[in-house]
Each structure stands twice: as C-alpha cells, then as structure tokens.
Scaffold this active site. Sequence first.
Site, PDB file in Angstrom:
ATOM      1  CE  LYS A 151       2.680  30.545  39.349  1.00  0.00           C
ATOM      2  NZ  LYS A 151       1.343  30.426  38.723  1.00  0.00           N
ATOM      3  CB  SER A 163      -1.114  33.001  40.480  1.00  0.00           C
ATOM      4  OG  SER A 163      -0.873  31.933  39.587  1.00  0.00           O
ATOM      5  CB  SER A 214      -2.361  31.966  36.809  1.00  0.00           C
ATOM      6  OG  SER A 214      -3.202  32.226  37.890  1.00  0.00           O
TER       7      SER A 214
END
Lengths: 482, 95
Positions: A76, A151, A175
């Site tokens: 990420k 997210s 998330s």
Amino acid sequence: MHNKTLSEISSGLRNGDFSSEEITRHFLNRINQLDPQFNSFIAVTEEQAIQQARQADKMISAGETQALLGVPFAHKDIFCTEGVLTTSGSKMLENFISPYDSTVAANLKRAGAVNLGKTNMDEFAMGSSNETSFFGPVKNPWDVTRVPGGSSGGSAAAVAARLAPAATATDTGGSIRQPASLCGVTGLKPTYGRISRWGMIAFASSLDQAGPITQTAEDAALMLNSMAGFDPKDSTSVDQPVPDYRANLNDSLKGLTIGLPKEYFASGLDPKLENIIQEAISEYQRLGATVKEVSLPNSSLSVPVYYVIAPAECSTNLSRFDGVRYGYRCAEPINLEDMYTRTRSEGFGDEVKRRILIGTYVLSSGFYDAYYIQAQKTRRLIQQDFVNAFEQVDVLMAPTSPSPAFKFDEKTADPLTMYLEDIYTIGVNLAGLPGISIPAGQLDGLPVGLQIIGNYFSESKLLNVAHQYQQVTGWHKAQPID
Amino acid sequence: MSIDSKEIEKLADLARLKFDQEQLGEVTDRIASVLDFIDQLHQTETQAIEPMAHPMDAVQRLRADKVTESNQREKYQQVAPATENGLYLVPKVIE
C-alpha cells in the site's frame, strides 16, 4: 501461475517449479496488461522487483528456505519504501521518493519478498471507497462501475484481480476489512501495536494498524509472520513474541463459542446480506462451533466517537505537511504564512481538509472537553462492551460491511452516508482488537465478507477460525477475471 | 448545534487552510452535518469514566538517552523543496 496462493508460490519456488524472476515477470506483465482498467497501482517498481527476484533466486539455489524468499507482493502506498515513490494517495506527496524504509517494508525486504509496486488508496487513508485518491479511484475488478472500498482499495483490488498474490494494507476504521469484503479477498487487521507503525504515514495514531490482504487465511498468516514484531522505533509497538501464525491453522473448531452481537444484526442490515452471514455461521456450527447472542450496547456510538478522535489525531499528524522539509510546496510564496496556507490548501484534497477542520474544531479551546474528552470516555465504554463479550465467547462474527460494493458517486454527496459504511468495523479499531474479513458469499454477483473479531493478540485463533471455513467452502477462490 | 461560515474561516486559518467564497458554503454545510451527527455523544453519561487515549492504556515507553542514529542530513534533505548549505530555505521572515 497468477491463480496460485502466496503459500503455493512459496512452495513452488522452493521446489524449483519456477524461479522468482519468472513469477515476478508474470505478475509485472499482468499488471501492465490489466491494471489500466482498475488503477490499483500508483507506481510499479519493475526494475527493483527484477533485481530483488534475481537476488532471491541466487539465495534459493544456495539453499535458503525462508517462506517469503522470492515471493512477489505489493505495498500500500502508505508505507515508506526507500528509493521508491511514496504518496499516501495525495498531491502533497506526489513526488516524494522516500529516503528510508518503514519497518514493515524493511521486515518484508529482510524476508526476501519481492515488491512489485505501490497500491492506490484514499488520500492519507481517509475514505471508504478510494474516491478521494489524488491518483484517481480504483475500480472494483468484480464490476468496474463500482468502488473497491477503502482506504486500502488498491491492495484489495490488486489481490482480487490476481495482479499480486498479497499486499500490505492499513486499517484505521475498517480500511483493510471493508475493501477485502467488497473485493472478495481476505483482510486481517491485527491487534493495535502488533505491527510497527514506524514509516507508515500517520492518519490517526491511536487507531492505525497495518495488516495483510491475501487470498486465504493461510497466506495472511504467512505475511503476518514477517510483518509483526516489536519495534523500539514505534512507541506504541507492543513487546510480545511473534508466534508462527501458521501453527494453529488446522486446530479443530469443536467447542468454539461464537458471539453474535445483536446490535450488528439489527435493522439497517440488508436481509439478503444477513442471510449470507447466517449461512456462514451455520457452516461454523457444522464444524462444531456453538453460537450465542451477545450485546455491545454502546456500539451505535462508535461512528460518532471515531469522527471526533480520528479527525483530531489527523489534524495533529497532518500539521507536518508545511512545504518545508518534504512534499509539495506552492509556487512563489510571498511570505511564510502564505507558503504554509497555499501549500496545504493546494496539496490536500477536499475530504482531508474537512477532517483537518473537524479535528481543529474538536481540539479547540472551549470544545475540547465537550467533544474530544467525551469521545475518549465513550471510547472506553465501547471497549468495555467488547471486554464483557469476550468473557462469554471466543470470537465475534458479524458482517464486515452493510452492503456489497456500491457505485461510484453513490455516497459522495453526504459525508455521513460514507462514514456509515464502516459501522461494523470501527468499534474494533476503537477497542484495539484484531479482526479479519473473509469472503463468505455473493449478492447479485458481488462478494460479501464475514467479519470475525477476536480478543487481544488472538490472531492465531482468528486465522485458525478463518482457515477452517476456507477448508470447507470455496468463496475465497472465486475470481472476478481469469 | 450548528456552525457558520465565519467560524469555518477561523478554523481554516488556525489549520493554515484557505477556502474561496464558492467553496466555503459547501464546506460549512458538510462540516455542520458532521458536527450535528457527533453531537449525539452528549447523550451518554460519562462522568465516572476515565478517558481512553490508548486501546491498552499503555504509557509512553522511555529509552536510554543514547545516540542511536547517524547523521544523514544530506540524504534527508534531498527530498526538501529548497535547501542551501544544509539549511532548509523558506521565504524571508525578517526584513
């Protein structure tokens, strides 16, 4: 080759079925071919990946056998990776090449894993649909007119589309679990403090926790083995030994007590989605578990508590972006004040600015006690509910998200509808508990996730419970594309 | 409870953010709706409850006061918008 799980790739490499360079090139080609339609990567680190893979191949032929050696994965874009673009999904860090590795990046590097690139995300991890990314939204591989969740939407979409066998992610209010649910993959949020936050771009420091997104619970265990551990550089890192998270995967679930929080099955939950969750729970009963209703009486307050605490911490954390030491600086500032204000106004997106304002408000003199302290007190009530529940049961089960993947722009008009997307996940962050989302069915062709919540540091148990389900069901094998 | 655009401008100033008049109305509406939503926190009785800042009530860990990092100023300043002779450059503060 891309349909293999992380564990299968790991054994394939050690058996000499293929080389790390071969499998790495295979995934890089797949990203180049397919990702233009999903936008799940912000940067692809082809050159470094090939180098790392060749190095791993040498070590494998020299007889080294670490589980992740030569295994490709994606980060990420919230994890600082040395020499690589690290944006946190923001214009503020559009050109930021990190001069150092986060602890998570360093741990995975040490394990010999091969980083394919950096995945897209909501700006500074603030969002539940990936629509706040400066680099454009990620599209859900199951239906490109729908969001992947957020997210960590890029990580979830990349694993779902088999562009990477695993990805790192972070979870502040859901998330990891919510995008895993919406993309039909497995996402583990460990206990707060289990994985170091050092070098992980901060959003809300008392809630942020890293974890893996994978195809299976077994793969999540493999990733967690390398990601977890005490880190003196993170003042909230917990000094507890890291067990082999694969050791208990095959334990029997006979005698397991599952708690169903009645508040999570109340009105507001789509009955068709509830049926899928109930069916998964029946599967657990067939595996020998018993079910008990429990209550989390303060759970309705978790979203309002979160939207005081998370913005308060974000407004503090994001004050570091001032155009002086790194990141974006506005053009031709006329004075220092102008430089700060224009840098921040031009560098941050709308949702980030709103949260900074809310945080500034709840921390400002006159409102601090009424909002911030009141939220922290209520946070304790929410945590106490979980503590009480775990005196009666081993794990809690619930939906991960109130609905499957929704359409773009469906929830952007009113911030509250988006915030309520995390209604079943936020309490876990406030309490600091571990939780996992696993694919448990489909609704109108879209994946639905089952959330399993455990007591503090019970990751081994959670992974065992998830793995046993994946031994008798096939939802985790369903793929949106070949 | 509600908030007006004047208060939003003051908050924005504190946070070193600026909105043009066009944006201000929309930002005010959205923030007002979030603040109305979080107002439900006031319905709960919490007088006897200790605020919780850390999920495990851990306190800040201390370490020995020893130098553990080497000086990497040049490396870290490579990512700065403007530097000179090892210093960060900002617009002139004192005339």
